[in-house]
Motif scaffolding. Structure first.
Motif, PDB file in Angstrom:
ATOM      1  N   ALA A 157       0.864  -1.185   0.000  1.00 50.02           N
ATOM      2  CA  ALA A 157       0.000   0.000   0.000  1.00 50.02           C
ATOM      3  C   ALA A 157       0.895   1.227   0.000  1.00 50.02           C
ATOM      4  O   ALA A 157       2.071   1.169   0.399  1.00 50.02           O
ATOM      5  N   ALA A 158       0.336   2.334  -0.456  1.00 51.15           N
ATOM      6  CA  ALA A 158       1.109   3.579  -0.475  1.00 51.15           C
ATOM      7  C   ALA A 158       0.169   4.765  -0.327  1.00 51.15           C
ATOM      8  O   ALA A 158      -0.950   4.757  -0.854  1.00 51.15           O
ATOM      9  N   ARG A 159       0.637   5.749   0.395  1.00 52.40           N
ATOM     10  CA  ARG A 159      -0.094   7.005   0.550  1.00 52.40           C
ATOM     11  C   ARG A 159       0.731   8.118  -0.096  1.00 52.40           C
ATOM     12  O   ARG A 159       1.920   8.276   0.191  1.00 52.40           O
ATOM     13  N   PHE A 160       0.085   8.904  -0.960  1.00 57.98           N
ATOM     14  CA  PHE A 160       0.742   9.999  -1.672  1.00 57.98           C
ATOM     15  C   PHE A 160       0.152  11.329  -1.189  1.00 57.98           C
ATOM     16  O   PHE A 160      -1.072  11.495  -1.182  1.00 57.98           O
ATOM     17  N   TYR A 161       1.022  12.256  -0.814  1.00 57.53           N
ATOM     18  CA  TYR A 161       0.535  13.516  -0.256  1.00 57.53           C
ATOM     19  C   TYR A 161       1.556  14.618  -0.501  1.00 57.53           C
ATOM     20  O   TYR A 161       2.706  14.356  -0.894  1.00 57.53           O
ATOM     21  N   SER A 162       1.129  15.849  -0.267  1.00 55.06           N
ATOM     22  CA  SER A 162       2.019  17.013  -0.388  1.00 55.06           C
ATOM     23  C   SER A 162       2.337  17.540   0.998  1.00 55.06           C
ATOM     24  O   SER A 162       1.473  17.563   1.883  1.00 55.06           O
ATOM     25  N   TYR A 176       4.055   1.082   2.253  1.00 62.78           N
ATOM     26  CA  TYR A 176       3.842   0.063   3.279  1.00 62.78           C
ATOM     27  C   TYR A 176       4.097  -1.311   2.661  1.00 62.78           C
ATOM     28  O   TYR A 176       3.403  -1.722   1.725  1.00 62.78           O
ATOM     29  N   LEU A 177       5.094  -2.005   3.204  1.00 56.81           N
ATOM     30  CA  LEU A 177       5.439  -3.354   2.741  1.00 56.81           C
ATOM     31  C   LEU A 177       5.288  -4.343   3.887  1.00 56.81           C
ATOM     32  O   LEU A 177       5.000  -3.954   5.030  1.00 56.81           O
ATOM     33  N   ALA A 178       5.498  -5.620   3.596  1.00 55.30           N
ATOM     34  CA  ALA A 178       5.212  -6.655   4.580  1.00 55.30           C
ATOM     35  C   ALA A 178       6.069  -6.531   5.843  1.00 55.30           C
ATOM     36  O   ALA A 178       5.603  -6.831   6.941  1.00 55.30           O
ATOM     37  N   ASN A 179       7.311  -6.092   5.714  1.00 61.99           N
ATOM     38  CA  ASN A 179       8.198  -6.051   6.877  1.00 61.99           C
ATOM     39  C   ASN A 179       8.738  -4.662   7.178  1.00 61.99           C
ATOM     40  O   ASN A 179       9.548  -4.508   8.098  1.00 61.99           O
ATOM     41  N   SER A 180       8.326  -3.667   6.409  1.00 61.32           N
ATOM     42  CA  SER A 180       8.842  -2.321   6.649  1.00 61.32           C
ATOM     43  C   SER A 180       7.881  -1.275   6.109  1.00 61.32           C
ATOM     44  O   SER A 180       7.045  -1.554   5.244  1.00 61.32           O
ATOM     45  N   THR A 181       8.033  -0.084   6.648  1.00 64.13           N
ATOM     46  CA  THR A 181       7.301   1.094   6.175  1.00 64.13           C
ATOM     47  C   THR A 181       8.336   2.133   5.769  1.00 64.13           C
ATOM     48  O   THR A 181       9.185   2.522   6.594  1.00 64.13           O
ATOM     49  N   VAL A 182       8.279   2.567   4.507  1.00 61.82           N
ATOM     50  CA  VAL A 182       9.317   3.430   3.947  1.00 61.82           C
ATOM     51  C   VAL A 182       8.717   4.782   3.584  1.00 61.82           C
ATOM     52  O   VAL A 182       7.688   4.854   2.909  1.00 61.82           O
ATOM     53  N   GLY A 205       9.330  -5.724  10.801  1.00 62.27           N
ATOM     54  CA  GLY A 205       9.489  -7.166  10.684  1.00 62.27           C
ATOM     55  C   GLY A 205       8.267  -7.969  11.079  1.00 62.27           C
ATOM     56  O   GLY A 205       8.392  -9.129  11.496  1.00 62.27           O
ATOM     57  N   ALA A 206       7.075  -7.386  10.956  1.00 61.91           N
ATOM     58  CA  ALA A 206       5.854  -8.078  11.381  1.00 61.91           C
ATOM     59  C   ALA A 206       5.399  -9.141  10.397  1.00 61.91           C
ATOM     60  O   ALA A 206       4.566  -9.983  10.726  1.00 61.91           O
ATOM     61  N   GLY A 207       5.922  -9.099   9.178  1.00 64.01           N
ATOM     62  CA  GLY A 207       5.487 -10.060   8.177  1.00 64.01           C
ATOM     63  C   GLY A 207       4.110  -9.769   7.614  1.00 64.01           C
ATOM     64  O   GLY A 207       3.508 -10.649   6.989  1.00 64.01           O
ATOM     65  N   MET A 208       3.605  -8.567   7.837  1.00 58.27           N
ATOM     66  CA  MET A 208       2.305  -8.165   7.319  1.00 58.27           C
ATOM     67  C   MET A 208       2.318  -6.664   7.048  1.00 58.27           C
ATOM     68  O   MET A 208       3.041  -5.903   7.704  1.00 58.27           O
ATOM     69  N   VAL A 209       1.560  -6.247   6.047  1.00 62.77           N
ATOM     70  CA  VAL A 209       1.460  -4.828   5.716  1.00 62.77           C
ATOM     71  C   VAL A 209       0.623  -4.136   6.783  1.00 62.77           C
ATOM     72  O   VAL A 209      -0.492  -4.583   7.091  1.00 62.77           O
ATOM     73  N   MET A 210       1.148  -3.062   7.351  1.00 61.59           N
ATOM     74  CA  MET A 210       0.464  -2.364   8.441  1.00 61.59           C
ATOM     75  C   MET A 210      -0.598  -1.393   7.923  1.00 61.59           C
ATOM     76  O   MET A 210      -0.693  -0.252   8.358  1.00 61.59           O
ATOM     77  N   VAL A 211      -1.387  -1.867   6.992  1.00 65.29           N
ATOM     78  CA  VAL A 211      -2.502  -1.105   6.435  1.00 65.29           C
ATOM     79  C   VAL A 211      -3.692  -2.044   6.320  1.00 65.29           C
ATOM     80  O   VAL A 211      -3.552  -3.175   5.850  1.00 65.29           O
ATOM     81  N   GLU A 212      -4.842  -1.573   6.755  1.00 62.65           N
ATOM     82  CA  GLU A 212      -6.046  -2.374   6.664  1.00 62.65           C
ATOM     83  C   GLU A 212      -7.086  -1.631   5.828  1.00 62.65           C
ATOM     84  O   GLU A 212      -7.640  -0.623   6.262  1.00 62.65           O
ATOM     85  N   PRO A 213      -7.366  -2.094   4.596  1.00 59.56           N
ATOM     86  CA  PRO A 213      -8.421  -1.454   3.802  1.00 59.56           C
ATOM     87  C   PRO A 213      -9.793  -1.786   4.385  1.00 59.56           C
ATOM     88  O   PRO A 213     -10.056  -2.927   4.770  1.00 59.56           O
ATOM     89  N   MET A 214     -10.640  -0.786   4.465  1.00 60.74           N
ATOM     90  CA  MET A 214     -12.035  -0.986   4.864  1.00 60.74           C
ATOM     91  C   MET A 214     -12.858  -0.915   3.586  1.00 60.74           C
ATOM     92  O   MET A 214     -13.124   0.171   3.066  1.00 60.74           O
ATOM     93  N   VAL A 215     -13.228  -2.065   3.048  1.00 62.70           N
ATOM     94  CA  VAL A 215     -13.823  -2.159   1.717  1.00 62.70           C
ATOM     95  C   VAL A 215     -15.338  -2.297   1.826  1.00 62.70           C
ATOM     96  O   VAL A 215     -15.836  -3.180   2.532  1.00 62.70           O
TER      97      VAL A 215
END
Length: 466
Positions: A157-162, A176-182, A205-215
């Protein structure tokens, strides 16, 4: 620092997905259009036949899509999280919830999910307090995600902002990646990892993306969700056209039209000054009182505008049929106020929709979020949270007396506990804890307990009588 090739490709894909979602397609409105419909600022499309260009200022917008979204969102109110073996909400998760001001932020996630088809909940490490992870709600206008076609889990996942907090406007993103947030920033060379101290890479290092989509309204072939408003947009535009035509008709034909024949130029001059009268002065009085014996006047019947009310009412009834909203929510008032039973019957479909949201995508998203919170707190998976349940306020609107009567009867019949009865009455976890403490204090003083029962005419328990 440059991103890896895989990180760069992922960021570009997500940026392209976000741009496509905002723009939309010919068949599906984009996020920017949906945002205007919710705010009641949509652009009404017309052929230009009935309403010429010079009368475009009479265009009237109907805000039914926003009414529909708010009617659902305002009834979806969370009241904590509970484990299966527990009788009350989990105090630790409640603490994290309150620390992140989610009483205010959670409704924003629900509203955006209904408007756009999805919203996002992000979890991050809190440098100031490792036991209180940061939870933020983000808009799909700034964020996109990818998910695994096999497991349906979020893979990136990714968030784009100014950001202009550094004295200059910069384009930034959070990947947002599985083991890191950049954290990255756009430069002349493209996207690069940010070097600011407060934007350091978080290798959790959680092995999961720290983003939860509410769909919202996901389907097997539409896993990224649909707007709750999509079914009423065309009907809303149709009603807006009807109201716009009513505006034009009111201006042009709502006032009886008059004609005058046989007048001369002198009849349009002020008798005192000899100057020509303005159009409005002539129309509203001066022309209709003249000494010219050849003048002849005629008045047409004003147009009946009742047909426009019928048109708008018809569209309101169609919207009510599609959405389940009571007609009074759409401005169609009945002669007599509805009774309590009538309100419950009228809102049955609306309440059902709210329950499907809280028991489905809304509740599931928050429950998965809290599992990620516990993962960051302990560094390990929490199997005990697999059956975590989110508690919600009852979305129905019973009267206070009806709710109290139902709770008392269920408690007396032994179907529910006293704690559940208080929860059904809408008391918060803190209020219930205070009540239970008061009960415990009263039990410690039998005389006070007996006096209270005599005042309240409550029969003493069987064991006390013995």
């Amino acid at each position: 620092m440059a991103l890896t090739d895989d990180e760069s490709r992922t960021l570009r894909r997500l940026n392209a997905r976000l741009a496509a979602d905002r723009k939309g397609t010919q068949k599906r409105p984009g996020f920017d259009v949906l945002d205007r419909y919710y705010d009641g600022e949509q652009q009404l499309k017309q052929l230009g036949l009935a309403v010429p260009a010079e009368l475009q200022e009479f265009i009237t917008i109907v805000a039914w899509p926003g009414t529909y979204v708010d009617a659902i969102a305002e009834r979806c109110v969370g009241q904590g999280f509970r484990l299966p073996e527990e009788q009350s909400a989990d105090p630790e998760l409640e603490r994290v919830w309150q620390a992140n001001d989610l009483d205010d932020e959670a409704p924003l996630a629900h509203t955006d999910a209904l408007v756009f088809g999805r919203s996002y909940i992000c979890v991050g490490t809190n440098p100031a307090d490792e036991q209180t992870p940061l939870i933020t709600v983000e808009s799909p206008l700034e964020m996109a995600h990818e998910q695994s076609p096999a497991t349906r889990a979020t893979t990136a996942a990714a968030r784009f902002y100014s950001d202009d907090s550094f004295g200059r406007r910069e384009s930034r993103a959070t990947l947002y990646l599985a083991n890191s947030t950049v954290h990255v920033v756009r430069s002349r060379r493209g996207w690069e990892e940010a070097t600011d101290e407060e934007f350091e890479r978080d290798d959790h290092g959680a092995g999961m993306v720290m983003v939860e989509p509410m769909v919202n309204r996901a389907r097997p072939h539409k896993r990224y969700g649909l707007s709750q408003m999509s079914r009423v947009i065309s009907l809303t535009d149709a009603a807006a056209r009807g109201l716009t035509l009513a505006q034009v008709a009111t201006e042009v034909m709502g006032i009886p039209q008059r004609t005058a024949a046989g007048l001369t130029q002198a009849d349009f001059k002020d008798p005192k000054t000899g100057e020509m009268l303005t159009e409005w002065e002539a129309y509203f009085g001066a022309v209709w009182a003249t000494a010219n014996k050849d003048a002849k006047f005629h008045q047409f019947t004003a147009a009946d505008l009742q047909n426009f009310k019928t048109i708008v009412t018809t569209y309101a009834e169609l919207v009510a049929g599609v959405t389940g909203l009571p007609l009074r929510y759409l401005g169609q008032l009945a002669t007599n106020p509805p009774s309590a039973d009538g309100i419950r019957a009228d809102e049955a479909r609306l309440v059902g929709q709210c329950e499907s949201k809280t028991e489905g995508p809304f509740g599931a998203a928050w429950e998965r979020t809290m599992r990620k919170v516990r993962r960051l707190q302990t560094g390990e998976d929490a199997p005990e949270l697999a059956q975590l349940e989110m508690l919600w306020r009852d979305p129905a609107t019973p009267t206070r007396a009806q709710a109290a009567d139902a709770a008392v009867k269920l408690y007396q019949a032994g179907i529910i506990s006293k704690r559940q009865a208080r929860r059904d009455l809408g008391y918060s976890s803190v209020q219930i804890s205070n009540m239970e403490q008061d009960d415990a204090d009263a039990a410690m003083d039998p005389q006070m307990d007996r006096m209270l029962r005599e005042v309240l005419t409550v029969p003493a328990p069987a064991d006390a009588a013995a």
